[in-house]
Design a protein around this motif. Sequence first.
Motif, PDB file in Angstrom:
ATOM      1  N   PRO A  62      -2.954 -33.876  18.654  1.00 12.45           N
ATOM      2  CA  PRO A  62      -4.204 -34.352  19.202  1.00 12.45           C
ATOM      3  C   PRO A  62      -4.563 -33.617  20.477  1.00 12.45           C
ATOM      4  CG  PRO A  62      -2.444 -35.896  19.653  1.00 12.45           C
ATOM      5  CD  PRO A  62      -1.883 -34.872  18.723  1.00 12.45           C
ATOM      6  N   PRO A  63      -5.842 -33.267  20.657  1.00 11.55           N
ATOM      7  CA  PRO A  63      -6.224 -32.548  21.859  1.00 11.55           C
ATOM      8  C   PRO A  63      -6.095 -33.408  23.088  1.00 11.55           C
ATOM      9  CG  PRO A  63      -8.169 -33.219  20.624  1.00 11.55           C
ATOM     10  CD  PRO A  63      -6.990 -33.548  19.766  1.00 11.55           C
ATOM     11  N   GLY A  64      -5.800 -32.805  24.201  1.00  9.04           N
ATOM     12  CA  GLY A  64      -5.712 -33.504  25.474  1.00  9.04           C
ATOM     13  C   GLY A  64      -6.412 -32.682  26.520  1.00  9.04           C
ATOM     14  N   VAL A 117      -0.955 -26.873  27.110  1.00  4.31           N
ATOM     15  CA  VAL A 117      -1.874 -25.749  26.936  1.00  4.31           C
ATOM     16  C   VAL A 117      -1.785 -25.211  25.506  1.00  4.31           C
ATOM     17  CG1 VAL A 117      -2.448 -23.414  27.712  1.00  4.31           C
ATOM     18  CG2 VAL A 117      -1.745 -25.135  29.375  1.00  4.31           C
ATOM     19  N   VAL A 118      -0.565 -25.090  24.999  1.00  2.00           N
ATOM     20  CA  VAL A 118      -0.365 -24.608  23.630  1.00  2.00           C
ATOM     21  C   VAL A 118      -0.974 -25.585  22.624  1.00  2.00           C
ATOM     22  CG1 VAL A 118       1.371 -24.017  21.891  1.00  2.00           C
ATOM     23  CG2 VAL A 118       1.696 -23.311  24.275  1.00  2.00           C
ATOM     24  N   ALA A 143      -5.403 -26.866  18.808  1.00  2.00           N
ATOM     25  CA  ALA A 143      -6.461 -27.795  18.406  1.00  2.00           C
ATOM     26  C   ALA A 143      -7.829 -27.130  18.464  1.00  2.00           C
ATOM     27  CB  ALA A 143      -6.439 -29.028  19.306  1.00  2.00           C
ATOM     28  N   ASP A 144      -8.011 -26.163  19.384  1.00  2.00           N
ATOM     29  CA  ASP A 144      -9.287 -25.448  19.508  1.00  2.00           C
ATOM     30  C   ASP A 144      -9.419 -24.307  18.502  1.00  2.00           C
ATOM     31  OD1 ASP A 144      -9.942 -27.082  21.612  1.00  2.00           O
ATOM     32  OD2 ASP A 144      -9.332 -25.656  23.172  1.00  2.00           O
ATOM     33  N   VAL A 172       1.543 -18.465  27.766  1.00  2.00           N
ATOM     34  CA  VAL A 172       0.131 -18.870  27.800  1.00  2.00           C
ATOM     35  C   VAL A 172      -0.734 -17.813  28.480  1.00  2.00           C
ATOM     36  CG1 VAL A 172       0.630 -21.338  27.714  1.00  2.00           C
ATOM     37  CG2 VAL A 172       0.520 -20.183  29.929  1.00  2.00           C
ATOM     38  N   ALA A 173      -0.211 -16.595  28.609  1.00  2.00           N
ATOM     39  CA  ALA A 173      -0.938 -15.549  29.323  1.00  2.00           C
ATOM     40  C   ALA A 173      -2.290 -15.247  28.693  1.00  2.00           C
ATOM     41  CB  ALA A 173      -0.091 -14.279  29.386  1.00  2.00           C
ATOM     42  N   ASP A 174      -2.397 -15.389  27.365  1.00  2.00           N
ATOM     43  CA  ASP A 174      -3.667 -15.120  26.686  1.00  2.00           C
ATOM     44  C   ASP A 174      -4.456 -16.396  26.399  1.00  2.00           C
ATOM     45  OD1 ASP A 174      -1.844 -16.108  24.884  1.00  2.00           O
ATOM     46  OD2 ASP A 174      -2.380 -14.724  23.263  1.00  2.00           O
ATOM     47  N   LEU A 175      -4.031 -17.506  27.016  1.00  2.00           N
ATOM     48  CA  LEU A 175      -4.704 -18.790  26.781  1.00  2.00           C
ATOM     49  C   LEU A 175      -5.375 -19.340  28.041  1.00  2.00           C
ATOM     50  CD1 LEU A 175      -1.987 -20.555  24.579  1.00  2.00           C
ATOM     51  CD2 LEU A 175      -3.989 -19.261  23.814  1.00  2.00           C
TER      52      LEU A 175
END
Length: 200
Positions: A7-9, A46-47, A52-53, A81-84
Amino acid sequence: MSQPGPPPGPTPGAAELWASFPHDPRVPELAGLRASDADRDRIQQVVNDAYADGRLDRGEYDERSAAVLGARTLGELPPLVADLVAAVPPTSPARPGTATSALELATPAQLQRRAEEKWRSDRWEAISAFATTTVICWAIWSFFMFGGFPWPLFPTGALLLNLVRVSLSREQVVAEEVRRLERKQAKAIARAREREQPGE
């Protein structure tokens, strides 16, 4: 059909994300510090949101989640998460006599988080000690002394009591750690002010 993801947060912005860490994992001097569960949880969020996106596929999500779970030091987290998240330059910790340290800049909320992480670390150590000792002691008793006096009850019982004590003393441990950090912060600020004064 794609599999449903987590689920997105709420995902913090890049600046908010790194500011939420007690120690910025992008700073080379801090990269070797051990990562806490809370540190890994921030990156995992973040992941989760990226999957979810639709910015990560299932394979990438599983791979990064496994890497987050297996991360042992702070320096292992930013590349995941460097590309996020947007690139934001880190604020390097001070070297003696040159700049302001992270502790000097820490807000009350950050000191509280550090104290809570200490309690979580203490609790995890208590759980680990209880589980490891229980398995070893009862295995020895089962293989070599089965049917005899159940002596493992004593060490495992003592460790169980310690686990209960640590689990129930959260507020006390956190409050004491906050006070310790506040005293340490006050000393760091005092030293910094002394350095800023011109020599006589």
